[in-house]
Design a protein around this motif. Structure first.
Motif, short mmCIF file in Angstrom:
data_model
loop_
_atom_site.label_atom_id
_atom_site.label_comp_id
_atom_site.label_asym_id
_atom_site.label_seq_id
_atom_site.Cartn_x
_atom_site.Cartn_y
_atom_site.Cartn_z
N ASP A 112 0.81 -1.21 0.00
CA ASP A 112 0.00 0.00 0.00
C ASP A 112 0.85 1.27 0.00
O ASP A 112 0.68 2.14 -0.84
N ASP A 149 -7.95 -3.28 -4.76
CA ASP A 149 -8.44 -2.34 -3.74
C ASP A 149 -9.49 -2.99 -2.86
O ASP A 149 -9.47 -2.86 -1.63
N SER A 190 -4.33 3.59 -4.64
CA SER A 190 -5.12 2.72 -5.51
C SER A 190 -4.26 1.59 -6.07
O SER A 190 -3.04 1.68 -6.10
N GLN A 191 -4.93 0.55 -6.54
CA GLN A 191 -4.21 -0.57 -7.13
C GLN A 191 -3.38 -0.14 -8.33
O GLN A 191 -2.27 -0.66 -8.54
#
Length: 162
Positions: A30, A57, A72-73
Motif C-alpha cells: 500500500d 483495492d 489505488s491498485q
C-alpha cells in the motif's frame, strides 16, 4: 507493465523454455517503503524474473478495513514497476493469491517476516510441483501500518535513526 494472469503465464512458459527461474511474491504494498524494496530486491536475487501479485483495492479493504488502501491498485502497481528488480505486476481480486499461484506455478515463492512455510498461501502447491518456498528476513521498524499509525514516520525515523 501491469499484466493479467494469462500474459504472465505466457511469459513464464517462454522464460522456462530458456531455463529461467520465476520468483513470485504477493502483498498489498500500500505505501511502498524500505522494508518492501529490500524484500523485493532479495526476492529478485533468487531468480531471473520477479512477479509481484498485489491485492485489488477491494481485497485490501477486506483484509485491512475501511480507509485502506491508501493508494489505488493502479498507483501501487506503477510504484512497484518503477523498481528495476520488479519484472511484472498483476492484480488479484480474491482474498488470497491461492488460485493465481496454482495457475502460474512459479519456481520460487517468497514471503517476508515471521511466516512458517506451512502457513504461506500456495506453499503446498509450489512444493508439490517441485518449487521452493523462501522466507526472507523482515526489516524491523518498517510496515505500512506503522507508517500510518505514526503519521508517515517509520519507527526508525522516530528513534532518530532514519
Amino acid at each position: 507493465m501491469i499484466k493479467n494472469k494469462f500474459e504472465i503465464k505466457d511469459k513464464i512458459l517462454e522464460l522456462r523454455s530458456n531455463n529461467k527461474k520465476i520468483v513470485f511474491t504477493n502483498g498489498c504494498f500500500d505505501i511502498l517503503h524500505l522494508g518492501h524494496t529490500t524484500y523485493l530486491k532479495e526476492s529478485k536475487n533468487l531468480g531471473d524474473f520477479l512477479v509481484v501479485a498485489i491485492n485489488s483495492d477491494k481485497s485490501v479493504r477486506h483484509l485491512k478495513g475501511p480507509g485502506r488502501p491508501i493508494n489505488s491498485q493502479l498507483l501501487r502497481s506503477k510504484n512497484l514497476l518503477n523498481l528495476e528488480f520488479v519484472d511484472a505486476v498483476t492484480i488479484f481480486e480474491e482474498k488470497t493469491p491461492k488460485k493465481l499461484i496454482k495457475y502460474l506455478l512459479p519456481d520460487i515463492l517468497t514471503k517476508g517476516g515471521d511466516y512458517k512455510t506451512k502457513d504461506i498461501i500456495g506453499s503446498r502447491t509450489i512444493q508439490q510441483n517441485g518449487g521452493e518456498i523462501v522466507i526472507l528476513p523482515h526489516l524491523k521498524g518498517y510496515s505500512t501500518t506503522n507508517i500510518i499509525n505514526n503519521k508517515g514516520k517509520s519507527l526508525t525515523e522516530e528513534r532518530g535513526n532514519g
